[in-house]
Design an enzyme around this catalytic site. Structure first.
Site, PDB file in Angstrom:
ATOM      1  N   CYS A  43       4.631   5.158 -10.589  1.00 41.22           N
ATOM      2  CA  CYS A  43       4.046   4.311  -9.545  1.00 41.22           C
ATOM      3  C   CYS A  43       4.529   2.866  -9.669  1.00 41.22           C
ATOM      4  CB  CYS A  43       2.522   4.377  -9.615  1.00 41.22           C
ATOM      5  SG  CYS A  43       1.728   3.197  -8.538  1.00 41.22           S
ATOM      6  N   CYS A  48       5.653   3.775  -6.062  1.00 39.63           N
ATOM      7  CA  CYS A  48       4.835   3.072  -5.058  1.00 39.63           C
ATOM      8  C   CYS A  48       5.071   1.569  -4.988  1.00 39.63           C
ATOM      9  CB  CYS A  48       3.348   3.287  -5.345  1.00 39.63           C
ATOM     10  SG  CYS A  48       2.943   4.916  -5.944  1.00 39.63           S
ATOM     11  N   LYS A  51       8.739   0.460  -4.084  1.00 36.69           N
ATOM     12  CA  LYS A  51       8.933   0.994  -2.724  1.00 36.69           C
ATOM     13  C   LYS A  51       8.207   0.120  -1.702  1.00 36.69           C
ATOM     14  CE  LYS A  51       6.007   3.230  -0.924  1.00 36.69           C
ATOM     15  NZ  LYS A  51       5.653   4.613  -1.121  1.00 36.69           N
ATOM     16  N   TYR A 178       7.691  12.679   2.006  1.00 36.41           N
ATOM     17  CA  TYR A 178       7.263  11.286   1.912  1.00 36.41           C
ATOM     18  C   TYR A 178       8.453  10.378   1.569  1.00 36.41           C
ATOM     19  CZ  TYR A 178       2.102  11.938   0.903  1.00 36.41           C
ATOM     20  OH  TYR A 178       0.769  12.193   0.930  1.00 36.41           O
ATOM     21  N   GLU A 182      10.154   7.609   4.012  1.00 38.66           N
ATOM     22  CA  GLU A 182       9.886   6.202   3.695  1.00 38.66           C
ATOM     23  C   GLU A 182      11.197   5.443   3.464  1.00 38.66           C
ATOM     24  OE1 GLU A 182       7.124   6.263   0.413  1.00 38.66           O
ATOM     25  OE2 GLU A 182       5.401   6.434   1.764  1.00 38.66           O
ATOM     26  N   HIS A 435     -12.738  -5.473  19.208  1.00 40.74           N
ATOM     27  CA  HIS A 435     -11.813  -5.644  20.321  1.00 40.74           C
ATOM     28  C   HIS A 435     -11.090  -6.985  20.254  1.00 40.74           C
ATOM     29  CE1 HIS A 435     -10.295  -4.830  24.307  1.00 40.74           C
ATOM     30  NE2 HIS A 435     -10.633  -6.067  24.672  1.00 40.74           N
ATOM     31  N   GLU A 440      -9.816   0.401  17.501  1.00 37.73           N
ATOM     32  CA  GLU A 440     -11.046   0.579  18.286  1.00 37.73           C
ATOM     33  C   GLU A 440     -11.035   1.895  19.040  1.00 37.73           C
ATOM     34  OE1 GLU A 440     -11.691  -1.964  21.843  1.00 37.73           O
ATOM     35  OE2 GLU A 440      -9.678  -2.741  21.476  1.00 37.73           O
TER      36      GLU A 440
HETATM   37  P1  NDP Z   1       8.095  16.327  -0.916  1.00 35.30           P
HETATM   38  O1  NDP Z   1       7.738  17.592  -1.602  1.00 35.30           O
HETATM   39  O2  NDP Z   1       7.101  15.608  -0.095  1.00 35.30           O
HETATM   40  O3  NDP Z   1       9.381  16.564  -0.023  1.00 35.30           O
HETATM   41  C1  NDP Z   1      10.535  17.176  -0.505  1.00 35.30           C
HETATM   42  C2  NDP Z   1      11.447  17.386   0.680  1.00 35.30           C
HETATM   43  O4  NDP Z   1      12.702  17.884   0.245  1.00 35.30           O
HETATM   44  C3  NDP Z   1      10.905  18.404   1.671  1.00 35.30           C
HETATM   45  O5  NDP Z   1      11.211  17.945   2.952  1.00 35.30           O
HETATM   46  C4  NDP Z   1      11.657  19.673   1.302  1.00 35.30           C
HETATM   47  O6  NDP Z   1      11.845  20.546   2.375  1.00 35.30           O
HETATM   48  C5  NDP Z   1      12.998  19.111   0.904  1.00 35.30           C
HETATM   49  N1  NDP Z   1      13.703  19.961  -0.037  1.00 35.30           N
HETATM   50  C6  NDP Z   1      13.228  20.504  -1.185  1.00 35.30           C
HETATM   51  N2  NDP Z   1      14.179  21.219  -1.811  1.00 35.30           N
HETATM   52  C7  NDP Z   1      15.285  21.117  -1.044  1.00 35.30           C
HETATM   53  C8  NDP Z   1      16.600  21.651  -1.150  1.00 35.30           C
HETATM   54  N3  NDP Z   1      16.951  22.418  -2.163  1.00 35.30           N
HETATM   55  N4  NDP Z   1      17.479  21.355  -0.169  1.00 35.30           N
HETATM   56  C9  NDP Z   1      17.116  20.576   0.871  1.00 35.30           C
HETATM   57  N5  NDP Z   1      15.893  20.045   1.026  1.00 35.30           N
HETATM   58  C10 NDP Z   1      14.992  20.328   0.082  1.00 35.30           C
HETATM   59  O7  NDP Z   1       8.665  15.438  -2.095  1.00 35.30           O
HETATM   60  P2  NDP Z   1       9.010  13.912  -2.202  1.00 35.30           P
HETATM   61  O8  NDP Z   1      10.051  13.893  -3.248  1.00 35.30           O
HETATM   62  O9  NDP Z   1       9.277  13.281  -0.887  1.00 35.30           O
HETATM   63  O10 NDP Z   1       7.669  13.306  -2.751  1.00 35.30           O
HETATM   64  C11 NDP Z   1       7.038  13.875  -3.901  1.00 35.30           C
HETATM   65  C12 NDP Z   1       5.579  13.576  -3.914  1.00 35.30           C
HETATM   66  O11 NDP Z   1       5.383  12.230  -4.287  1.00 35.30           O
HETATM   67  C13 NDP Z   1       4.879  13.699  -2.569  1.00 35.30           C
HETATM   68  O12 NDP Z   1       4.512  15.011  -2.265  1.00 35.30           O
HETATM   69  C14 NDP Z   1       3.718  12.807  -2.738  1.00 35.30           C
HETATM   70  O13 NDP Z   1       2.675  13.525  -3.355  1.00 35.30           O
HETATM   71  C15 NDP Z   1       4.227  11.733  -3.662  1.00 35.30           C
HETATM   72  N6  NDP Z   1       4.568  10.503  -2.910  1.00 35.30           N
HETATM   73  C16 NDP Z   1       3.587   9.817  -2.265  1.00 35.30           C
HETATM   74  C17 NDP Z   1       3.861   8.686  -1.536  1.00 35.30           C
HETATM   75  C18 NDP Z   1       2.771   7.971  -0.815  1.00 35.30           C
HETATM   76  O14 NDP Z   1       1.620   8.193  -1.121  1.00 35.30           O
HETATM   77  N7  NDP Z   1       3.078   7.126   0.166  1.00 35.30           N
HETATM   78  C19 NDP Z   1       5.224   8.162  -1.451  1.00 35.30           C
HETATM   79  C20 NDP Z   1       6.180   8.950  -2.140  1.00 35.30           C
HETATM   80  C21 NDP Z   1       5.848  10.060  -2.839  1.00 35.30           C
HETATM   81  P3  NDP Z   1      10.733  21.622   2.824  1.00 35.30           P
HETATM   82  O15 NDP Z   1       9.686  20.847   3.564  1.00 35.30           O
HETATM   83  O16 NDP Z   1      11.498  22.543   3.691  1.00 35.30           O
HETATM   84  O17 NDP Z   1      10.240  22.253   1.575  1.00 35.30           O
END
Ligand code: NDP
Length: 453
Positions: A43, A48, A51, A178, A182, A435, A440
């Site tokens: 984080c 976080c 970022k 995410y 982002e 408002h 709202e």
């Molecule tokens: P996510 O699990 O959210 O997303 C991973 C993405 O990569 C998905 O779109 C997935 O596709 C794709 N993917 C996975 N494997 C492959 C592959 N082999 N080839 C191509 N695409 C692939 O993970 P993130 O890394 O984005 O984030 C991890 C976690 O960190 C989040 O789930 C969240 O809990 C936390 N986080 C929170 C944030 C916040 O609160 N603002 C900010 C950043 C992270 P598919 O959907 O098809 O599986």
């Protein structure tokens, strides 16, 4: 002589581990903590916090454009990444210092070393030292993973993005979660030409369809070249940059490639299974509702358990663990109705059930409105926001709230209180509108746009 060297040995100095160590020490326990990298964890050091600072940095070009539309005589003269990067890392150093001090000031003995588990009560450090503890808390977090494909080593992960020497002129982002969405917004805002490939039908799988649809539309509107149903086959470096072959038949060159393809718990080679800890298929530590592993003296919190991978959740799991293990007050961390925000542009804030999840569970009403907000409409922008409530038709409780708008993260924190309290649609409506605001609309939507029986 005490039976063990420490009451608690925490492995990992991130959000969950540091909080548990501090609270246990304040409760009178003798506590040690080992961290192999930097204090503050994902984080603070590579997630976080940096970022969000990059999100702030990337928002200024849009603000300058808006300022011009409002009559300000201002102009953009470019973003200087090295200057920002130096300040960013100074800030991270400051925050790391705070984390170290929290531990020191509370009497936690910290070790800058990698720790592995040596039995149900044993911890071995990379320095060669060994210790025993009545309880061990696994809080090692997770790490980004890249898919196994030719040339994957040419791509970077979110860990590397804060260390780039210069801003790339073009970037391909792989993934639709995410992190992918982002950083697509961040890099686009900073001036990099961003292309995003996501293998699925729509980004942000699992979130409310209407909300993620609007986020995707706005991303495209902002200039992100988003390709859905597209994955990559291979990467290769040549004299024009990184040549990427995609499943849509295209071959294109990019300056940089960012894999945002998910994360994996940091549980490799930790000696966990030998100590009686079970690991799941994704390498996550298997725990019960109290964060306890099958080896009763070993517990786990945060991303290492791959439950809900969010900092505030890890912190709460760490505090619940201390209640259970040291205060004779068995406490399950509450994973229900967790509000969360995705810092895209615009942001998405969400709590509770999506329309798609809720309609599987019983009769619901959907209240939603999408409109051009005053601030950007005045500046001639076509961007839209969404305010949406999912209401149980029988109990009238608001089951889900989904906001896509600038500052949606701030809004959902507050709406989350009402939803967590079990507020009904009528209680939302009984709250006087503020408002003129975007939010709202959450208390003035009188007619459902859809019903499901
Ligand atoms: P996510 O699990 O959210 O997303 C991973 C993405 O990569 C998905 O779109 C997935 O596709 C794709 N993917 C996975 N494997 C492959 C592959 N082999 N080839 C191509 N695409 C692939 O993970 P993130 O890394 O984005 O984030 C991890 C976690 O960190 C989040 O789930 C969240 O809990 C936390 N986080 C929170 C944030 C916040 O609160 N603002 C900010 C950043 C992270 P598919 O959907 O098809 O599986």
């Amino acid at each position: 002589m005490a039976e063990y060297d420490f009451d608690l040995f925490v492995i990992g100095g991130g959000s969950g581990g540091v909080r548990a160590a501090r609270v246990a020490a304040q409760n009178g326990q003798t506590v040690a903590l080992a961290e192999e990298d930097r204090y503050g964890g994902t984080c603070v050091i590579r997630g976080c916090v940096p970022k969000k600072l990059m999100v702030f940095a990337s928002g200024f070009p849009g603000m300058i454009e808006e300022a011009q539309a409002y009559g300000w005589q201002v102009s953009q003269s470019g973003f200087h990444w090295p200057e920002f990067k130096t300040k960013l890392h100074a800030e991270l150093d400051r925050l790391e210092g705070i984390y170290r001090n929290i531990l020191k000031n509370n009497g936690v003995k910290s070790f800058d070393a990698r720790a592995t588990v040596a039995g149900p009560h044993g911890v071995k450090l990379s320095t060669g030292e060994e210790f025993t503890a009545r309880h061990i808390l696994l809080a090692m977090g997770g790490k980004p993973v890249k898919p196994d494909l030719p040339g994957a080593d040419l791509g970077m992960t979110s860990n590397d993005i804060f260390h780039m020497d210069e801003l790339p002129s073009s970037m391909l982002i792989i993934g639709g979660g995410y992190i992918a969405c982002e950083f697509a917004g961040v890099m686009n805002g900073l001036g990099t030409k961003v292309t995003q490939y996501y293998r699925g039908a729509q980004v942000l799988r699992g979130f409310d369809d209407e909300a993620r649809g609007l986020v995707a539309e706005e991303m495209i509107q902002n200039g992100i070249d988003l390709h859905l149903g597209t994955d990559i086959i291979s990467l290769e470096r040549d004299d024009k940059g990184i040549r990427v072959k995609a499943t849509n038949g295209e071959e294109r060159h990019f300056d940089t490639v960012l894999f945002a393809t998910g994360r994996r718990p940091n549980t490799d080679d930790m000696g966990l299974e030998q100590a009686g800890v079970q690991l799941g298929r994704g390498g996550e530590v298997v725990v019960d509702d109290y964060s306890q592993t099958a080896a009763g003296s070993i517990w786990a919190v945060g991303d290492a358990t791959n439950r809900v991978n969010l900092t505030p959740v890890a912190i709460r799991e760490g505090m619940a663990f201390v209640e259970t293990a040291f205060k004779d007050n068995p406490t399950k961390p509450d994973h229900d109705l967790i509000p969360t925000a995705i810092f895209t542009q615009p942001e998405m804030g969400t709590v509770g059930l999506s329309e798609e999840e809720a309609r599987e569970k019983g009769p619901i009403e959907v209240y939603a409105t999408s409109f051009k907000p005053m601030q950007t409409a005045f500046a001639g922008k076509s961007s839209r926001v969404l305010m949406k409530l999912i209401v149980c038709a029988d109990s009238r409780r608001v089951l889900g709230c989904h906001i896509v708008a600038p500052q949606a993260g701030e809004m959902i924190q507050l709406a989350g209180i009402a939803v967590k309290m079990g507020a009904t649609k009528e209680q939302f409506d009984a709250t006087c509108a503020v408002h003129p605001t975007m939010a709202e609309e959450l208390v003035t939507m009188s007619t459902p746009v859809r019903h499901y029986d």
